[in-house]
Design a protein around this motif. Structure first.
Motif, PDB file in Angstrom:
ATOM      1  N   UNK A 114       0.981  -1.185   0.067  1.00  0.00           N
ATOM      2  CA  UNK A 114      -0.005   0.146   0.015  1.00  0.00           C
ATOM      3  C   UNK A 114       0.949   1.231   0.079  1.00  0.00           C
ATOM      4  N   UNK A 115       2.183   1.230   0.732  1.00  0.00           N
ATOM      5  CA  UNK A 115       2.711   2.381   0.997  1.00  0.00           C
ATOM      6  C   UNK A 115       3.396   2.808  -0.360  1.00  0.00           C
ATOM      7  N   UNK A 116       3.750   1.783  -1.140  1.00  0.00           N
ATOM      8  CA  UNK A 116       4.525   2.026  -2.386  1.00  0.00           C
ATOM      9  C   UNK A 116       3.463   2.332  -3.723  1.00  0.00           C
ATOM     10  N   UNK A 117       2.490   1.898  -3.514  1.00  0.00           N
ATOM     11  CA  UNK A 117       1.447   2.262  -4.619  1.00  0.00           C
ATOM     12  C   UNK A 117       0.993   3.523  -4.502  1.00  0.00           C
ATOM     13  N   UNK A 118       0.627   3.931  -2.963  1.00  0.00           N
ATOM     14  CA  UNK A 118       0.235   5.316  -2.727  1.00  0.00           C
ATOM     15  C   UNK A 118       1.338   6.299  -3.035  1.00  0.00           C
ATOM     16  N   UNK A 119       2.548   5.932  -2.633  1.00  0.00           N
ATOM     17  CA  UNK A 119       3.765   6.886  -3.067  1.00  0.00           C
ATOM     18  C   UNK A 119       4.034   7.162  -4.533  1.00  0.00           C
ATOM     19  N   UNK A 120       3.921   6.097  -5.231  1.00  0.00           N
ATOM     20  CA  UNK A 120       4.385   6.240  -6.629  1.00  0.00           C
ATOM     21  C   UNK A 120       3.343   6.946  -7.573  1.00  0.00           C
ATOM     22  N   UNK A 121       2.138   6.830  -7.019  1.00  0.00           N
ATOM     23  CA  UNK A 121       0.650   7.577  -7.617  1.00  0.00           C
ATOM     24  C   UNK A 121       0.844   9.188  -7.278  1.00  0.00           C
TER      25      UNK A 121
END
Length: 828
Positions: A114-121
């Motif tokens: 979740x952290x990576x998906x949100x961060x890159x978005x």
């Protein structure tokens, strides 16, 4: 002084206003915690817009609220330990362990995804660095245990669903704080993300917190086990445990304080019930519920108060970012719930989670105080760029508000849509039968009650008629329901009786008949049997019963310690525990058969009652068989245990008499206190369990073998040095056919069976076996199995020849018996 009075006014006024929202929430069928947050936001707006001067006490109250400054440390150190501890204390550890894989996968792997998906978005749609966006992703990926547990309590969600969501929220929260700390350090140091270093730090902080919580909780359990009837002290120490475990872990050892608190609460919840008396445990949990309620109430209102001040600078760009964040976060949640969990199921690492449960888990990932506390930690840090502080604060607050005011209020409707708010067919059948039974009893009793109170008989008949109508309506409903299979009714009955067994275990512990260690074994036995029932039905139930009556890993380890290292202490302890467990199990089963079963029969029917009686009868017979095997081996110890149990029973009766005399004021409080002191002194005499003597002294065992007992004392002493004592347990195969002969055995006490053709041959005290393999240097000729507990003397092959040469009488006897046995085998 004025400042203190204003603070007291603000806090007490806020608490009073907040708790008055509880009946309002019930009346409008709205989640209490969400209503609290709404009240907090409204108060925050009022504080910002209204001039408190010249408004009297209301103005002073608003001024006090304006002076409140909610900080990240205030949330993390004051509120979070109490809220997390209270939530974890009520979790069933055994059920948590059943679903530990998906819970930890969601809490750790899921949070990182979740952290990576949100961060890159967010990195794509904004001009902020990746580390800042990773920090944002970690903060908003924390599903808040405070919000989740509160909502699920209000909704009464199914047990397994509640365990999955609440367990995830507790560990997810801890994971988020650890990841946040690592990323915040990177942000302040202007360093690039280091996956290896970050992973090492994460493992150290997460595992370290668990170790701290476990050790501190076990230390408290040790202290509690040595306290006697001190409920106020016990409850206070648990409060200290919640805060000290957090502070020691977080502040002094720099590991996860939240993990420490969660583990400490789980350990106390697991061990505490068998250390603290049931009455004190009930008072303790009620105290924690009150503490949790106060903390939960204040934190949501205070968080709401901070919202208007944080969000006052929101513009069009920030609103767009919030929309993108919401979409990205829910997409990430969908990937985790609908992708990660099925993957774990496919590779066999977790039980199947239904699509309905997945949907609730997807929508139930609420955010709250924890996310805002982490955002506040960034906003309070002057070393961080102001634009970054605003970016984190606004987006986190906006997302938290969305989950609280959109997700939470619609959870109940979602549960209803998915049919998770309804009773199962079996539960509905039990409900209808219970209602019909209760209404019938009321209808039958109402006329006699009316006569006793001189009520007009016509009124009584009208009321009785009303209840008769309700009974007919329930019976009509039952007739239309789909029939439940006999096996299902039996499973329902066994599960109900299992809960009665658990209650009876705790009653025995409360009355002092069993120790805390034995109580844990008894409760574990009930849980294993119910797990067997759940997994394999009636056959699973039987298999679990057989397994618990057998000898577990701990017992077999103690047995090996005695055989290989001659350590008798662990084996004596294990046998004494087995004695107590079997005695207590027999007592519990008799009570359930005598008192519990008739009540269950009224719910499940006579036919099912007969099957339940037969199954419990089987258990009771098997338990008595195992107990008798111990009694035959250790009759003196069995007598000591019976004396102890009867003495404790007499003391319970004496205490009950004194309690009755005090209640009826036959004796004064002073006299009662003096009598109680005498009782406590006599109870201490029974506290220590008698010591079990295994009777494995070699010389004594040699003297029980007839043809050796006739030898002179010096010869017996010499032989005893060569023979090694060994305890064989019922059903144990001592030697196997075809094995190499490495020793022969003398039976001091007990009986074995030699598997010969055409029929087995029994051997008893004074006999020996295993000599043929040594005399002829051939493999074992038959299996030899212990029929019960047996005291054996083992003579190794290396000492065999020398002992026979030194003891002609022994050689003659052994060779003669061996020849007779060989001739018998040849004839067969």
């Amino acid at each position: 002084m004025e400042h203190i009075s204003d603070t007291v006014l603000g806090l007490t006024g806020l608490l009073a206003l907040a708790v008055l929202m509880l009946p309002v929430a019930g009346r409008v069928n709205f989640p209490y915690t969400v209503l609290l947050a709404a009240v907090g936001v409204l108060l925050g707006v009022v504080v910002l817009l209204v001039d408190p001067r010249n408004l009297g006490i209301v103005g002073d109250f608003l001024a006090a609220l304006h002076g409140f400054e909610i900080t990240s440390e205030g949330v993390l150190f004051m509120f979070l330990p109490a809220l997390v501890f209270e939530a974890a204390l009520h979790i069933n550890v055994r059920r948590l362990l059943d679903d530990l894989v998906p819970i930890l996968a969601l809490a750790i792997v899921g949070l990182l995804i979740s952290t990576f998906i949100i961060a890159y978005t967010m990195n794509v749609v904004s001009d902020f660095d990746l580390v800042v966006c990773l920090l944002l992703g970690a903060i908003v990926s924390a599903t808040d245990p405070v919000a989740v547990v509160a909502i699920f309590k209000d909704l009464g969600a199914p047990k397994r669903l509640a365990i999955l969501v609440e367990g995830e929220s507790l560990f997810n929260d801890a994971t988020a704080i650890v990841v946040f700390t690592i990323l915040a350090t990177m942000l302040l140091d202007n360093s690039e993300p280091d996956v290896v270093a970050g992973t090492v730090t994460f493992v150290k902080v997460f595992v370290g917190g668990g170790v701290v919580g476990y050790l501190m909780a076990r230390g408290l359990c040790w202290i509690l086990s040595r306290l006697r009837a001190a409920p106020l002290v016990e409850t206070t120490l648990t409060i200290s445990l919640a805060y000290l475990s957090f502070i020691v872990a977080e502040h002094y050892l720099h590991v996860s304080g939240v993990v420490a608190v969660v583990v400490a609460a789980l350990v106390l919840g697991s061990y505490g019930r068998t250390i603290i008396s049931p009455g004190t445990w009930h008072a303790l949990t009620e105290t924690w519920e009150q503490i949790g309620f106060w903390a939960n109430t204040l934190i949501f209102v205070l968080v709401g108060l901070a919202v208007p001040n944080i969000m006052k600078g929101v513009g069009g760009e920030e609103s767009w970012w919030i929309v993108v964040l919401v979409v990205a976060a829910f997409f990430a949640r969908a990937v985790i719930i609908y992708g990660l969990i099925p993957l774990l199921n496919r590779i066999g690492m977790e039980q199947k989670v239904s699509i309905e449960y997945k949907t609730v888990m997807f929508w139930g990932g609420l955010r709250g105080a924890v996310s805002l506390a982490l955002a506040l930690a960034i906003m309070e840090n002057a070393e961080i760029d102001p634009k970054t502080r605003d970016f984190i604060g606004i987006l986190v607050t906006g997302f938290v508000l969305f989950t609280l005011f959109v997700n939470a209020p619609t959870m109940q409707r979602l549960l209803a849509m998915l049919g998770l708010d309804k009773l199962s067919p079996a539960e509905l059948a039990i409900r209808n039968r219970a209602m019909a039974l209760s209404l019938s009893n009321i209808g039958e009793s109402i006329e006699s009650a009316a006569e006793a109170q001189s009520v007009d008989p016509e009124i009584a008949r009208d009321i009785a008629g009303h209840y008769s109508g309700r009974v007919e309506a329930v019976q009509s409903t039952m007739a239309l329901m789909k029939d439940i299979a006999d096996d299902d009714w039996t499973r329902i009955g066994l599960a109900t009786l299992g809960n009665q067994e658990r209650k009876a275990c705790l009653k025995l512990f409360s009355d002092g008949f069993v120790s805390s260690d034995v109580t844990r074994q008894l409760l574990g036995q009930v849980d294993d049997v119910l797990d067997g029932l759940k997994a394999g039905g009636i056959e699973g139930y039987r298999a679990a019963v057989d397994k618990r009556l057998g000898f577990g890993l701990g017992f077999r380890l103690a047995l090996q310690l005695q055989r290989r290292l001659d350590w008798t202490g662990p084996l004596a302890q294990a046998l004494a525990d087995r004695f107590e467990v079997l005695l207590a199990t027999r007592t519990i089963l008799r009570e359930v058969l005598g008192k519990g079963l008739p009540m269950v029969v009224s719910m499940v029917g006579e036919d099912t009652g007969e099957r339940l009686s037969a199954l419990l009868g089987e258990r009771l017979t098997a338990t008595e068989r195992a107990l008798n095997a111990l009694r035959l081996q250790y009759p003196d110890y069995a007598r000591l245990l019976q004396q102890r149990h009867l003495g404790l029973a007499a003391l319970r009766l004496e205490r009950a008499d004194y309690d009755a005399m005090l209640d009826t004021e036959v004796i004064s409080k002073e006299v009662f206190t003096d009598l109680e002191r005498g009782l406590e002194a006599r109870e201490r005499e029974f506290e220590t369990r008698p010591t079990l003597d295994l009777g494995l002294e070699p010389e004594n065992l040699v003297r029980k073998v007839p043809f050796l007992a006739m030898l002179p004392d010096d010869r017996i002493a010499a032989i005893a040095k060569l023979l090694k004592p060994r305890l064989a347990i019922p059903g144990e195969r001592i030697v196997g056919k075809g094995e190499a002969g490495d020793a022969m055995y003398f039976i001091s006490t007990g009986a074995v069976e030699v598997a010969l053709e055409p029929e087995p041959s029994p051997l008893g005290s004074g006999d020996f076996f295993g000599e043929i393999a040594l005399l002829r240097d051939v493999p074992r000729t038959a299996d030899v199995t212990a029929q019960g507990f047996c005291d054996l003397l083992t003579l190794s092959v290396r000492d065999f020849r020398g002992l026979l040469d030194a003891t002609p009488e022994m050689r003659e006897t052994i060779e003669r018996v061996a020849r007779e046995r060989l001739r018998a085998e040849d004839r067969s």
